[in-house]
Design an enzyme around this catalytic site. Structure first.
Site: not given
Length: 365
Positions: A31, A34, A85, A158
């Site tokens: 994260c 981000k 996510d 993908s």
């Protein structure tokens, strides 16, 4: 397999063909990659008016308060909770990377009080750089966490990309009356944090080869622990607001709670739980670049006590990957909330602050 008693020249030649470290292929990990909250706010400000809940009566939660997932009411008894996510590697072990990314994605569902029902894999891999078995291990890691959550990975998408990327689009269900938002905290509420902090610092140490085995194991244990208590917390009427702490750090996600409620939040630094070894690493200069970007985005809305340790700002803004749930509950519910966490194995859960009056801001004492 060929006989492994090669000459030193042969061994050196083979070593040169070892696959690269996963973290060496990405400019950021977990994260921590981000988009900074300030930049993200600027980007969203250029968009057309959000598809708000006033335009669509059954859209219970949209993007107005930067909540963890969207919620759409199907009928009087069921609402669908949807999130996505994904990120680049935070560790080099492919199986662990898959596990962390999957747990992180499912956390958004738990943070709304939802029960996960299925996931779709989001996969971007440098096909000509990573061995097929490495990519397969990432997928297996993600599937293992989904199985632990009791759901299938039912499909996905993908692409061939320059940097390795993995995550999930995930769906869950919740009763419409039990949705837990990040915008409904009340003055006087106590804040409870489900997991200890410091994942960003540990990941930075790993990249610098400064993380020992105990530190690595602690990071994996934290980031792969599913935030299941969210489902039980959804049943508690005295739990008023819920979110999870991820890439914007504790301060950033606490500020989202404050802005949603239009009140302030006071955090007690001495009560914050840290993964063992994190504070020492930070004092030694190991912090993430993302923590500085986070502070630049929202530091104007934070008041730090002058007596706090020098590393406090970097730690409070440290980006968490698959971090803990942050709960706002009535004071009389704190013991029940902590018992809920402890029953699920979250032994470091702690009360860390309270919701106060005044303008939306964070005060750290």
């Amino acid at each position: 397999m060929n006989d492994r008693h090669e000459t030193s020249h042969e061994a050196g030649h083979e070593a040169s063909h070892e696959p690269p470290r996963l973290t060496s292929l990405s400019h950021g990990g977990g994260c921590g990659c981000k988009i900074a909250p300030g930049v993200l706010a600027e980007l969203l400000a250029t968009q057309a008016s959000p598809m708000s809940t006033t335009m669509f009566a059954d859209l219970l939660v949209g993007r107005e308060t930067a909540d963890d997932a969207a919620v759409y009411r199907l009928n009087d008894e069921q609402a669908i909770v949807a999130t996505t996510d994904f990120f680049m590697p935070i560790v080099d072990d492919p199986y662990d990377f898959g596990r962390i990314a999957a747990a992180n994605a499912l956390s958004d569902l738990y943070a709304m009080g939802a029960r996960p029902i299925l996931a779709l894999a989001l996969v971007g891999m440098p096909i000509n750089v990573l061995p097929r078995e490495t990519i397969a291990a990432i997928l297996r890691g993600g599937e293992s966490v989904c199985l632990d959550a009791g759901i299938p990975v039912a499909g996905g998408h993908s692409i061939d990309s320059l940097e390795p990327i993995y995550g999930l689009a995930a769906l869950g269900v919740v009763h419409p009356a039990r949705v837990k938002r990040n915008s409904t905290a009340r003055v006087g509420d106590v804040l409870v944090l489900g997991k200890p902090l410091g994942v960003g610092v540990l990941s930075a140490a790993l990249k610098k080869n400064a993380l020992d085995r105990a530190g690595y194991d602690a990071m994996i244990d934290s980031t792969t622990q599913l935030n299941r208590p969210g489902m039980t917390l959804a049943e508690m009427p005295d739990v008023h607001a819920l979110t999870d702490v991820t890439g914007f750090g504790l301060l950033g996600h606490a500020l989202e709670l404050a802005r949603g409620a239009t009140f302030g939040i006071r955090l007690q630094y001495r009560d914050l739980p840290w993964i063992e070894g994190v504070e020492a690493l930070a004092r030694g200069g190991i912090v993430t670049g993302a923590s500085a970007r986070n502070w630049a985005s929202y530091g104007d809305h934070v008041e730090l006590d002058a007596a706090l340790p020098e590393v406090a700002r970097a730690l409070l803004t440290d980006p968490q990957t698959s971090g803990g749930l942050l709960v706002a509950c009535a004071p009389g519910a704190v013991d029940r909330v902590l018992a809920c966490f402890h029953a699920e194995g979250f032994l470091r859960a702690a009360a860390i602050g309270e919701v106060i009056g005044g303008a939306p801001r964070i005060v750290v004492a």
